[in-house]
Structure formats: structure tokens, C-alpha cells
Scaffold this active site. Sequence first.
Site, PDB file in Angstrom:
ATOM      1  N   TYR A 124       0.839  -1.196   0.000  1.00  0.00           N
ATOM      2  CA  TYR A 124       0.000   0.000   0.000  1.00  0.00           C
ATOM      3  C   TYR A 124       0.874   1.246   0.000  1.00  0.00           C
ATOM      4  O   TYR A 124       1.760   1.403   0.838  1.00  0.00           O
ATOM      5  CB  TYR A 124      -0.928   0.040   1.218  1.00  0.00           C
ATOM      6  CG  TYR A 124      -1.846   1.241   1.169  1.00  0.00           C
ATOM      7  CD1 TYR A 124      -2.964   1.233   0.336  1.00  0.00           C
ATOM      8  CD2 TYR A 124      -1.570   2.386   1.900  1.00  0.00           C
ATOM      9  CE1 TYR A 124      -3.784   2.347   0.244  1.00  0.00           C
ATOM     10  CE2 TYR A 124      -2.382   3.502   1.816  1.00  0.00           C
ATOM     11  CZ  TYR A 124      -3.488   3.475   0.984  1.00  0.00           C
ATOM     12  OH  TYR A 124      -4.294   4.578   0.886  1.00  0.00           O
ATOM     13  N   ASN A 210      -2.696   6.656   6.650  1.00  0.00           N
ATOM     14  CA  ASN A 210      -3.307   7.504   7.666  1.00  0.00           C
ATOM     15  C   ASN A 210      -3.977   6.644   8.736  1.00  0.00           C
ATOM     16  O   ASN A 210      -3.853   5.414   8.744  1.00  0.00           O
ATOM     17  CB  ASN A 210      -4.300   8.490   7.024  1.00  0.00           C
ATOM     18  CG  ASN A 210      -5.444   7.771   6.315  1.00  0.00           C
ATOM     19  OD1 ASN A 210      -5.717   6.593   6.539  1.00  0.00           O
ATOM     20  ND2 ASN A 210      -6.130   8.491   5.439  1.00  0.00           N
ATOM     21  N   HIS A 261       4.966  16.010   7.089  1.00  0.00           N
ATOM     22  CA  HIS A 261       4.258  14.798   6.673  1.00  0.00           C
ATOM     23  C   HIS A 261       2.747  14.938   6.844  1.00  0.00           C
ATOM     24  O   HIS A 261       1.975  14.415   6.040  1.00  0.00           O
ATOM     25  CB  HIS A 261       4.746  13.590   7.470  1.00  0.00           C
ATOM     26  CG  HIS A 261       5.961  12.940   6.889  1.00  0.00           C
ATOM     27  ND1 HIS A 261       5.969  12.352   5.651  1.00  0.00           N
ATOM     28  CD2 HIS A 261       7.215  12.782   7.380  1.00  0.00           C
ATOM     29  CE1 HIS A 261       7.170  11.860   5.400  1.00  0.00           C
ATOM     30  NE2 HIS A 261       7.949  12.119   6.427  1.00  0.00           N
ATOM     31  N   GLU A 325       9.939   6.662  16.256  1.00  0.00           N
ATOM     32  CA  GLU A 325      10.104   6.085  14.919  1.00  0.00           C
ATOM     33  C   GLU A 325      11.492   6.440  14.379  1.00  0.00           C
ATOM     34  O   GLU A 325      12.228   5.574  13.901  1.00  0.00           O
ATOM     35  CB  GLU A 325       9.021   6.635  13.992  1.00  0.00           C
ATOM     36  CG  GLU A 325       9.156   6.161  12.554  1.00  0.00           C
ATOM     37  CD  GLU A 325       8.232   6.907  11.606  1.00  0.00           C
ATOM     38  OE1 GLU A 325       8.003   6.395  10.495  1.00  0.00           O
ATOM     39  OE2 GLU A 325       7.751   8.010  11.959  1.00  0.00           O
ATOM     40  N   HIS A 326      11.836   7.716  14.436  1.00  0.00           N
ATOM     41  CA  HIS A 326      13.156   8.197  14.023  1.00  0.00           C
ATOM     42  C   HIS A 326      13.827   8.860  15.222  1.00  0.00           C
ATOM     43  O   HIS A 326      13.208   9.692  15.887  1.00  0.00           O
ATOM     44  CB  HIS A 326      13.058   9.245  12.909  1.00  0.00           C
ATOM     45  CG  HIS A 326      12.300   8.802  11.703  1.00  0.00           C
ATOM     46  ND1 HIS A 326      10.950   9.066  11.537  1.00  0.00           N
ATOM     47  CD2 HIS A 326      12.690   8.119  10.599  1.00  0.00           C
ATOM     48  CE1 HIS A 326      10.550   8.567  10.376  1.00  0.00           C
ATOM     49  NE2 HIS A 326      11.578   7.982   9.791  1.00  0.00           N
ATOM     50  N   ASP A 359      15.126   8.483   4.442  1.00  0.00           N
ATOM     51  CA  ASP A 359      13.826   8.348   3.773  1.00  0.00           C
ATOM     52  C   ASP A 359      13.974   7.900   2.329  1.00  0.00           C
ATOM     53  O   ASP A 359      13.084   7.249   1.782  1.00  0.00           O
ATOM     54  CB  ASP A 359      13.076   9.685   3.798  1.00  0.00           C
ATOM     55  CG  ASP A 359      12.271   9.878   5.066  1.00  0.00           C
ATOM     56  OD1 ASP A 359      12.135   8.912   5.836  1.00  0.00           O
ATOM     57  OD2 ASP A 359      11.781  10.999   5.292  1.00  0.00           O
ATOM     58  N   HIS A 418       0.382 -38.974  22.907  1.00  0.00           N
ATOM     59  CA  HIS A 418       1.732 -38.524  22.573  1.00  0.00           C
ATOM     60  C   HIS A 418       2.759 -39.570  23.017  1.00  0.00           C
ATOM     61  O   HIS A 418       3.659 -39.947  22.260  1.00  0.00           O
ATOM     62  CB  HIS A 418       2.048 -37.193  23.277  1.00  0.00           C
ATOM     63  CG  HIS A 418       1.498 -35.988  22.587  1.00  0.00           C
ATOM     64  ND1 HIS A 418       0.158 -35.784  22.411  1.00  0.00           N
ATOM     65  CD2 HIS A 418       2.131 -34.907  22.039  1.00  0.00           C
ATOM     66  CE1 HIS A 418      -0.030 -34.630  21.789  1.00  0.00           C
ATOM     67  NE2 HIS A 418       1.158 -34.082  21.545  1.00  0.00           N
TER      68      HIS A 418
END
Length: 431
Positions: A124, A210, A261, A325-326, A359, A418
Site C-alpha cells: 500500500y 493515515n 508529513h 520512529e526516528h 527516507d 503422545h
Amino acid sequence: MLTIKNWQLLSENDKKLCLSRPRQSSAIKENVLEIINQVQLSGDKALYDLTKQFDRVNLQYLQVPQEKIEQANIPKNALNAITQAIGTISSYHQSLLPENTEISTASGITIRNVYRPIQKVGLYVPGGNKTPLVSSLLMQAIPAKVAGCPIKVLCTPPDAEGEINEHILVAARLCGIDTIYAIGGAQAIAAMAYGTESVIKVDKIFGPGNSYVTQAKTLVAIDADGAAIDMPAGPSEVMILADTEANPEFIAADLLAQAEHGPDSQVILICDECELANQVNQQLEIQMSYLSRIEFIKRSLANSRIIICSNQSEQLDIINSYAPEHLIINRKNPEPWVEKIVAAGTVFLGSWAAETMGDYVTGSNHVLPTSGFARNHSGLSTLDFMTRFTVQAINQEAIRNLGPAAMTLAELEGLDAHANAVQIRLNTLGD
């Protein structure tokens, strides 16, 4: 500009609020569930209807015709940039390919790890506010190609004419993707998860988006009839740790690069003293004045802040608690900090390590865990497009030596069938 908070003066509750992310509307889940149900019930018709409703486009087709992909053409400089990025991203993801390994755990037993590509993957790529997010495509398509996934489908929102940007088509073509659907949003995730008359049902779905896309991915992942997902990748974020020698112009530029962003992005600066904080705020004002996405940036900065904290132990606690995230460590000697970081999507070292480079062109993957998921998730890699299974070889010697232990453990758990499976073999061996 960014609100400045002195960490030492905050209460424990205020510290939690200082590191909190923007809240998502509780109504999103209900809306996404309705979209998913529509796609499951009405298939292609729902996709046409939902695209008209949300994108205000009357689609002529869902799947992009092959000739459009083959004939897509872009300026030479863009083609060269995409080709360069493909080179570095491919090199890095090739290095992550695992090897099949074999080990003997006991006499008569060997275990092999065997890796296989996931057979059908769905990628996506978000709409990007009317700009082609080529890098998001490359970060998914290249590891899928390196892993050897035989079926790769792409969903991305159409433009106002119902078409897909030619930069996306060219990048997809270069990455070996020829199944492209002009579908975006939660409906695209639902279509790939469950399949429709036109859209292939996939085994795993990848890519950022989103809050609607993220919610849709989460919902289809917990449905046995749905599809697995890479990670919950939501609004983007950056945390910068800077010392007094850091360049405020660089810091402001990196904060703005993340803030543009979207309005729900978040940026946080941790620094030792107020002087640098004030200089960064001044630079934010200057640089914002010539940037195009100023409305996005203003709303993002309202969710963001500068934290004044001079205690290095507390700085580390802030970073690991937030799990960014970063993370940019803009300090004179950044390397020793890395071994103390336990939760981050990716870490950039030094003043020249612009997050923008990661990026697009370093080769590392920019699809990363957000919203604190870096505590238990990693960034996208070749391994995410593969599965691993074990091959176990067991001979008579192993049955003799370890069979009795297996029987004892089975009987402890009340699983006599078993134990029987081993006892029959021991009887056959005459033991």
C-alpha cells in the site's frame, strides 16, 4: 513555535503528557469496520462506490491497464534518482537475506531452518497529498523482490482523473510489479485482505497510511479470514537529542522535514539548555516562511515540544520511554549512545545524518514502527516478506536415547497418545 518544557520541573503526570502522542478519534474504528463490511459484502461495487465517496472520483477501472504501466514515462532526472535509490535499497536488503542453517541438537537429530518467500503480498502506497510517494513504493517493492515473492500487488489512491501518477507506475515497473489497483484508504486494505472479483486476496499487507489505513490493517490482521500485516505504521514522528554544539539550523530543518508529513505528525527535541531551544525556535520561524506545507507544519508543531533536560540518564529514559520512529543523535560523539538505546525504529548519528537521507537513498527501510511500537516491532526488512519453517530429521538412535524423556513429559501433561507414539516405536526397536 515549539513549547519548551523543563523536564526537572514536571510532575510524573506532566512527564507522561509531555511524551503523549496526538489521540485518534474513537469513531475511526467504527467507520473502518463499516468500510470493511461493505467491501466484503459488495466486492468491486463497494470499491467503486467508496472511491467516489472518499476520493470524489468515478473510476473507469480498478486495475491499471498493462499498457499504461508499460508506456509510463517520467523526466530523466527523476528516473536517475529512482534508479540510484533502487541500487542502495537493493544492496541493503540483499544483505539481509537469511541462509538456511542446520544443527544437530543431539545424536540422531538434525534441525534445518528453511526460508521461503511469502507467496502473495499486498503493498500500500498512500496518496501523499497529491504527490507521488515513490519512496514508499520502493521501500516495500524492493525487499519483496529480493525475498522472491512471486505475486506482488500494489494499491494506491487515484488522482482526480482516476489515474495513477506516472512516477509510481515507472517505479513499480522497475521493481517488477505489474498488478496495480487505483484504490486507496481502508477500502484498499479490505480488498487486499479479503479479495474481490478484481482484487487478488493476499497473504500479508505492507505499507504506511493515515489513521484509517492503520486501523484497517489492525482489524484485518486479527481476523482469521483476513491477512497478516507488517506493523501498525501510523503518523510519522522524530525525536532529536542535541548537545550544545549542535547546529540549530540543522535541527530545525530536521524537525520541519518530519512535521510536513501531516498535521498528526509529532516532533520532539531534547536538549541541555534553553539557549539552543530558543535558537531552534528562531530557525523554525525562518525556515517555515519559505516552505510549501506550512499549514500541515503549524498543526504538527502544535502537537510537539522541546524538552530541556541536562541529565544524560534521564535523556535516555525519555528516548526509550517514547520509543521514537526516528531518533537523531545530533551530538559530538553519538556512537556510545547507541548501545543504550533499546527502543527506536531507526537511529541517525551525528549532525550530517539528515533523516531525509534515510527516507530516500541510504538503503535502509523507512517503513518503521510508530506510536511507541518500536518497543516490540522492527522496521521493515527482507525477512518480513519471508516465512521460516523447520525441518526435523529423527532416527532410531534418537528414539532410543530421547524417546523415554519425551514419553515422561507427555505423561506429565496427561497426553497419553503422545507417549504412545513414541512407545510404539520403542517396541518396534525391541527396547
